[in-house]
Motif scaffolding. Structure first.
Motif, PDB file in Angstrom:
ATOM      1  N   TYR A  45     -60.205   8.704  39.163  1.00 53.12           N
ATOM      2  CA  TYR A  45     -61.627   8.926  39.736  1.00 53.12           C
ATOM      3  C   TYR A  45     -61.827   9.321  41.005  1.00 53.12           C
ATOM      4  CZ  TYR A  45     -66.387   7.868  41.362  1.00 53.12           C
ATOM      5  OH  TYR A  45     -67.750   7.884  42.047  1.00 53.12           O
ATOM      6  N   ALA A  46     -61.022   8.811  42.022  1.00 49.96           N
ATOM      7  CA  ALA A  46     -60.945   9.230  43.376  1.00 49.96           C
ATOM      8  C   ALA A  46     -60.494  10.637  43.452  1.00 49.96           C
ATOM      9  CB  ALA A  46     -59.894   8.316  44.220  1.00 49.96           C
ATOM     10  N   ALA A  47     -59.448  10.873  42.573  1.00 53.20           N
ATOM     11  CA  ALA A  47     -58.713  12.429  42.667  1.00 53.20           C
ATOM     12  C   ALA A  47     -59.836  13.430  42.260  1.00 53.20           C
ATOM     13  CB  ALA A  47     -57.739  12.351  41.900  1.00 53.20           C
ATOM     14  N   VAL A  48     -60.675  13.027  41.046  1.00 52.30           N
ATOM     15  CA  VAL A  48     -61.706  13.912  40.440  1.00 52.30           C
ATOM     16  C   VAL A  48     -62.771  14.019  41.668  1.00 52.30           C
ATOM     17  CG1 VAL A  48     -63.768  14.295  38.855  1.00 52.30           C
ATOM     18  CG2 VAL A  48     -61.449  13.231  38.328  1.00 52.30           C
ATOM     19  N   TYR A  49     -63.117  12.796  42.467  1.00 52.94           N
ATOM     20  CA  TYR A  49     -64.360  12.885  43.243  1.00 52.94           C
ATOM     21  C   TYR A  49     -63.785  13.975  44.486  1.00 52.94           C
ATOM     22  CZ  TYR A  49     -66.816  11.332  47.632  1.00 52.94           C
ATOM     23  OH  TYR A  49     -67.264  11.369  48.675  1.00 52.94           O
ATOM     24  N   THR A  50     -62.536  13.647  44.903  1.00 52.43           N
ATOM     25  CA  THR A  50     -62.156  14.398  45.966  1.00 52.43           C
ATOM     26  C   THR A  50     -62.277  15.891  45.562  1.00 52.43           C
ATOM     27  OG1 THR A  50     -60.885  12.887  46.718  1.00 52.43           O
ATOM     28  CG2 THR A  50     -60.144  15.033  47.575  1.00 52.43           C
ATOM     29  N   GLY A  51     -61.777  16.375  44.451  1.00 50.68           N
ATOM     30  CA  GLY A  51     -61.733  17.637  43.980  1.00 50.68           C
ATOM     31  C   GLY A  51     -63.249  18.197  43.751  1.00 50.68           C
ATOM     32  N   VAL A  52     -64.156  17.603  43.365  1.00 54.37           N
ATOM     33  CA  VAL A  52     -65.514  17.823  43.228  1.00 54.37           C
ATOM     34  C   VAL A  52     -65.956  18.195  44.410  1.00 54.37           C
ATOM     35  CG1 VAL A  52     -67.712  17.291  42.186  1.00 54.37           C
ATOM     36  CG2 VAL A  52     -65.813  17.141  40.891  1.00 54.37           C
ATOM     37  N   SER A  53     -65.864  17.372  45.403  1.00 53.64           N
ATOM     38  CA  SER A  53     -66.335  17.281  46.653  1.00 53.64           C
ATOM     39  C   SER A  53     -66.032  18.643  47.408  1.00 53.64           C
ATOM     40  CB  SER A  53     -66.013  16.181  47.583  1.00 53.64           C
ATOM     41  OG  SER A  53     -66.617  14.751  46.886  1.00 53.64           O
ATOM     42  N   ALA A  54     -64.872  18.909  47.235  1.00 54.25           N
ATOM     43  CA  ALA A  54     -64.258  20.441  47.682  1.00 54.25           C
ATOM     44  C   ALA A  54     -65.220  21.689  47.280  1.00 54.25           C
ATOM     45  CB  ALA A  54     -62.637  20.487  47.556  1.00 54.25           C
ATOM     46  N   LEU A  55     -65.572  21.414  46.060  1.00 55.14           N
ATOM     47  CA  LEU A  55     -66.238  22.590  45.401  1.00 55.14           C
ATOM     48  C   LEU A  55     -67.782  22.591  45.672  1.00 55.14           C
ATOM     49  CD1 LEU A  55     -64.617  22.372  41.808  1.00 55.14           C
ATOM     50  CD2 LEU A  55     -64.534  24.377  43.578  1.00 55.14           C
ATOM     51  N   VAL A  56     -68.314  21.393  45.938  1.00 60.82           N
ATOM     52  CA  VAL A  56     -69.698  21.368  46.218  1.00 60.82           C
ATOM     53  C   VAL A  56     -70.236  21.552  47.489  1.00 60.82           C
ATOM     54  CG1 VAL A  56     -71.931  19.426  46.319  1.00 60.82           C
ATOM     55  CG2 VAL A  56     -70.061  19.509  44.316  1.00 60.82           C
ATOM     56  N   PRO A  57     -70.894  22.692  47.813  1.00 57.98           N
ATOM     57  CA  PRO A  57     -71.278  23.299  49.207  1.00 57.98           C
ATOM     58  C   PRO A  57     -72.103  22.439  50.024  1.00 57.98           C
ATOM     59  CG  PRO A  57     -72.512  24.199  47.546  1.00 57.98           C
ATOM     60  CD  PRO A  57     -71.830  23.450  46.736  1.00 57.98           C
ATOM     61  N   VAL A  58     -71.874  21.139  49.920  1.00 55.72           N
ATOM     62  CA  VAL A  58     -72.976  20.229  50.760  1.00 55.72           C
ATOM     63  C   VAL A  58     -71.756  19.044  51.269  1.00 55.72           C
ATOM     64  CG1 VAL A  58     -74.726  18.645  50.804  1.00 55.72           C
ATOM     65  CG2 VAL A  58     -74.853  20.759  49.336  1.00 55.72           C
ATOM     66  N   SER A  59     -71.698  18.944  52.444  1.00 54.86           N
ATOM     67  CA  SER A  59     -70.934  18.100  53.167  1.00 54.86           C
ATOM     68  C   SER A  59     -71.332  16.645  53.109  1.00 54.86           C
ATOM     69  CB  SER A  59     -70.493  18.371  54.535  1.00 54.86           C
ATOM     70  OG  SER A  59     -69.795  19.480  54.900  1.00 54.86           O
ATOM     71  N   PRO A  60     -70.447  15.567  52.965  1.00 53.70           N
ATOM     72  CA  PRO A  60     -71.295  14.296  52.883  1.00 53.70           C
ATOM     73  C   PRO A  60     -71.934  14.046  54.111  1.00 53.70           C
ATOM     74  CG  PRO A  60     -68.889  14.216  52.298  1.00 53.70           C
ATOM     75  CD  PRO A  60     -69.191  15.669  52.801  1.00 53.70           C
ATOM     76  N   VAL A  61     -73.439  13.540  53.973  1.00 53.75           N
ATOM     77  CA  VAL A  61     -74.136  13.050  55.100  1.00 53.75           C
ATOM     78  C   VAL A  61     -74.305  11.586  55.214  1.00 53.75           C
ATOM     79  CG1 VAL A  61     -76.422  13.425  56.167  1.00 53.75           C
ATOM     80  CG2 VAL A  61     -75.391  15.253  54.713  1.00 53.75           C
ATOM     81  N   THR A  62     -73.370  10.908  56.050  1.00 53.51           N
ATOM     82  CA  THR A  62     -73.089   9.444  56.149  1.00 53.51           C
ATOM     83  C   THR A  62     -74.174   9.157  57.218  1.00 53.51           C
ATOM     84  OG1 THR A  62     -71.484   9.680  57.970  1.00 53.51           O
ATOM     85  CG2 THR A  62     -70.736   9.393  55.521  1.00 53.51           C
ATOM     86  N   THR A  63     -75.079   7.959  56.892  1.00 51.35           N
ATOM     87  CA  THR A  63     -75.941   7.405  57.726  1.00 51.35           C
ATOM     88  C   THR A  63     -75.610   6.146  58.225  1.00 51.35           C
ATOM     89  OG1 THR A  63     -77.166   6.501  55.695  1.00 51.35           O
ATOM     90  CG2 THR A  63     -77.741   8.475  56.645  1.00 51.35           C
ATOM     91  N   GLU A  64     -75.922   5.575  59.262  1.00 53.32           N
ATOM     92  CA  GLU A  64     -75.635   4.262  59.630  1.00 53.32           C
ATOM     93  C   GLU A  64     -76.340   3.305  58.864  1.00 53.32           C
ATOM     94  OE1 GLU A  64     -76.926   3.755  63.674  1.00 53.32           O
ATOM     95  OE2 GLU A  64     -75.513   5.102  64.397  1.00 53.32           O
ATOM     96  N   LEU A  65     -75.586   2.055  58.471  1.00 55.49           N
ATOM     97  CA  LEU A  65     -76.060   1.087  57.810  1.00 55.49           C
ATOM     98  C   LEU A  65     -77.251   0.255  58.727  1.00 55.49           C
ATOM     99  CD1 LEU A  65     -72.915  -0.785  56.040  1.00 55.49           C
ATOM    100  CD2 LEU A  65     -74.843   1.147  54.994  1.00 55.49           C
ATOM    101  N   THR A  66     -78.446   0.044  57.888  1.00 52.71           N
ATOM    102  CA  THR A  66     -79.524  -1.026  58.555  1.00 52.71           C
ATOM    103  C   THR A  66     -79.481  -2.166  57.917  1.00 52.71           C
ATOM    104  OG1 THR A  66     -81.153   0.146  57.097  1.00 52.71           O
ATOM    105  CG2 THR A  66     -80.424   1.313  59.209  1.00 52.71           C
ATOM    106  N   LEU A  67     -80.597  -2.831  58.274  1.00 51.56           N
ATOM    107  CA  LEU A  67     -80.884  -4.230  57.580  1.00 51.56           C
ATOM    108  C   LEU A  67     -81.389  -3.906  56.333  1.00 51.56           C
ATOM    109  CD1 LEU A  67     -81.203  -7.180  57.853  1.00 51.56           C
ATOM    110  CD2 LEU A  67     -83.486  -6.802  58.898  1.00 51.56           C
ATOM    111  N   LEU A  68     -82.186  -2.666  56.065  1.00 45.65           N
ATOM    112  CA  LEU A  68     -82.726  -2.373  54.764  1.00 45.65           C
ATOM    113  C   LEU A  68     -81.560  -2.223  53.770  1.00 45.65           C
ATOM    114  CD1 LEU A  68     -85.732  -0.591  55.922  1.00 45.65           C
ATOM    115  CD2 LEU A  68     -85.947  -2.677  55.002  1.00 45.65           C
ATOM    116  N   HIS A  69     -80.796  -1.510  54.296  1.00 48.79           N
ATOM    117  CA  HIS A  69     -79.531  -1.120  53.380  1.00 48.79           C
ATOM    118  C   HIS A  69     -78.749  -2.739  52.910  1.00 48.79           C
ATOM    119  CE1 HIS A  69     -79.435   2.918  55.259  1.00 48.79           C
ATOM    120  NE2 HIS A  69     -78.979   3.118  54.077  1.00 48.79           N
ATOM    121  N   GLY A  70     -78.834  -3.507  53.748  1.00 42.07           N
ATOM    122  CA  GLY A  70     -78.339  -4.768  53.338  1.00 42.07           C
ATOM    123  C   GLY A  70     -79.145  -5.455  52.451  1.00 42.07           C
TER     124      GLY A  70
END
Length: 495
Positions: free
Chosen positions: A421-446
């Motif tokens: 799954y991790a390998a497929v995710y890495t391969g698919v992410s390389a094809l998707v023209p959108v870079s991951p947009v990580t956000t800071e964790l907040t209290l609401l995330h928790g």
């Protein structure tokens, strides 16, 4: 119920090669040829990075060719399966033409760059699926189900039109790529209207709670159409959010709301599934929950993970629907069976399940780098752990192996699966023209994570079964539209 006697004649399966209309045969071969061409296009894309576009109209990028491969593969399977399933039906040619038209519409949608073309294909996709749901013209329940679905799909298309119009108004761009390039200028009420309408359109198309009614009412669709619906159509919400990712990721607060919406549907789908008694109903509620996970991943900013999820879910649901008859045979009721949520009571079984889940999450984090920092990637890995826990628990409980062998097989099977799954995710992410947009964790995330864990644990331990009021509420929420329910078998006679 009608008082009439009927004689059931059992004979050999229809011969799909004898007196088969030309159209189904030709369309089946054409779809598989399109699949082969899509594989070639994907190979060229991976090796050379080649992209093609008709400026202002279509743009073929990595996501496009990837989805072409997936869509044509599922469509080819459905076409081939339907050669026998629809054999002898007067609707065979109409069914094949509609399925092929749906395939072309989806392929066009993932390549469309002009906003008007994207919106038109989104509507066409919904109308064609509604046509498949109500393909039997003389069946009142099928027509009612098609009407229900059509209303939802038109509402989704109307929301998309609102979103596209607002984005054009705010940016002056008439293309999806143009909107993405101008996303830095977005903000204010117009952006909020556009982003909110996009999310709602995706929720409806992906049958998220509370818009799951059309999916549970669509059981009149022929089984191969249901497979195409659950393996492809409902995934359109993830494609929509991925295409307009620059719009969705403008504000972390909106992304958090998307995570909450997805989490609610993931839990809601699991709860609704627990009170379903028929195979298709259970599969429908499972789809509601899985689409919730997909939307959650998009809300966390990992659109590659969302695309990976929809692809793997598509393979799983296509298989589940096309083998639904076999499932009925293997789960025939008996006096010894009772409807309840199974539990892993052995201490060793619980330990194996927990360790497998934690090890799976750690392996995913090591292989992808997600979850190694305190950001939204940690939640992504957190949900991988829970998915692994759920699958491992089912394996420990249901695998037909000796106890010792079962406990040893669970980590031996699931840890390599996580690596794949991790390998497929890495391969698919390389094809998707959108870079991951990580956000800071907040209290609401928790808070979302804690609530998710609490409810999930309650379901797994059967706490929710103790409340009659909750059971009734879930039973009511999981009911299809009354007009779509077949109460007398004699009402359905295609011939």
């Amino acid at each position: 119920m009608s008082g009439r006697n009927s004689t059931t004649t059992v004979g050999s399966l229809p011969d799909t090669t004898a007196a088969s209309p030309l159209v189904p045969v030709a369309l089946t071969w054409l779809v598989w040829a399109m699949f082969a061409a899509s594989i070639a296009a994907l190979a060229v894309r991976v090796r050379t990075g080649f992209a093609w576009e008709l400026p202002g109209v279509v743009a073929v990028d990595g996501l496009t060719v990837l989805m072409w491969v997936v869509v044509t593969f599922f469509s080819g399977i459905v076409h081939s399966y339907s050669r026998r399933y629809m054999a002898g039906s007067r609707l065979k040619t109409s069914f094949f033409v509609t399925v092929f038209g749906f395939t072309v519409a989806v392929m066009g949608l993932v390549a469309a760059d002009h906003l008007a073309l994207f919106g038109a294909l989104w509507l066409a996709m919904g109308l064609l699926m509604a046509r498949l749901i109500g393909i039997v013209s003389g069946w009142e329940q099928a027509q009612a189900a098609a009407t229900v679905a059509r209303r939802y799909f038109v509402a989704s298309s109307a929301l998309l039109v609102v979103a596209l119009t607002a984005l054009w108004w705010a940016t002056g761009a008439t293309t999806v790529s143009g909107v993405g390039a101008a996303a830095d200028t977005l903000g204010g009420p117009v952006w909020l209207v556009a982003a909110g309408a996009l999310v709602l359109a995706a929720m409806i198309q992906s049958a998220l709670v509370p818009f799951h009614g059309w999916l549970l009412s669509s059981m009149t669709a022929p089984t191969p159409a249901s497979a195409l619906m659950h393996a492809g159509f409902v995934n359109a919400g993830g494609i929509l959010l991925a295409r307009f990712a620059p719009v969705i990721t403008v504000d972390p607060a909106l992304m958090l709301a998307v995570v909450a919406v997805g989490g609610a549907s993931a839990i809601g789908g699991k709860l609704l599934k627990s009170v379903q008694t028929d195979i298709k109903g259970k599969l429908g509620c499972s789809t509601v929950g899985q689409m919730g996970f997909m939307i959650m991943q998009a809300g966390l900013g990992f659109f590659g993970a969302a695309i990976t999820h929809l692809i793997l879910h598509g393979f799983y649901k296509a298989y589940q629907f096309l083998s639904a008859g076999d499932q009925v045979e293997h789960t025939s009721p008996s006096e010894g069976n009772r409807h309840t949520t199974g539990r892993v009571t052995s201490a060793v079984g619980v330990g194996v399940t927990l360790l497998t889940g934690l090890a799976g999450g750690a392996l995913f984090a090591v292989l992808t780098g997600k979850g190694t920092q305190v950001d939204s990637g940690l939640l992504l890995t957190f949900f991988v752990v829970f998915t692994t826990l759920h699958a491992a628990r089912n394996a420990v409980q249901h695998a037909s192996l000796p106890t010792a062998a079962r406990y040893g097989a669970v980590p031996a099977v699931f840890l390599p699966a996580i690596a794949i799954y991790a390998a497929v995710y890495t391969g698919v992410s390389a094809l998707v023209p959108v870079s991951p947009v990580t956000t800071e964790l907040t209290l609401l995330h928790g808070v979302i994570a804690v609530v998710f864990v609490g409810i999930y644990t309650g379901i797994e331990t059967g706490v929710h079964e103790r409340s009659q009021r909750l059971y009734v509420a879930l039973l009511n929420a999981g009911q299809p539209s009354a007009d779509t329910v077949l109460t007398t078998a004699e009402d359905y006679n295609e011939y």
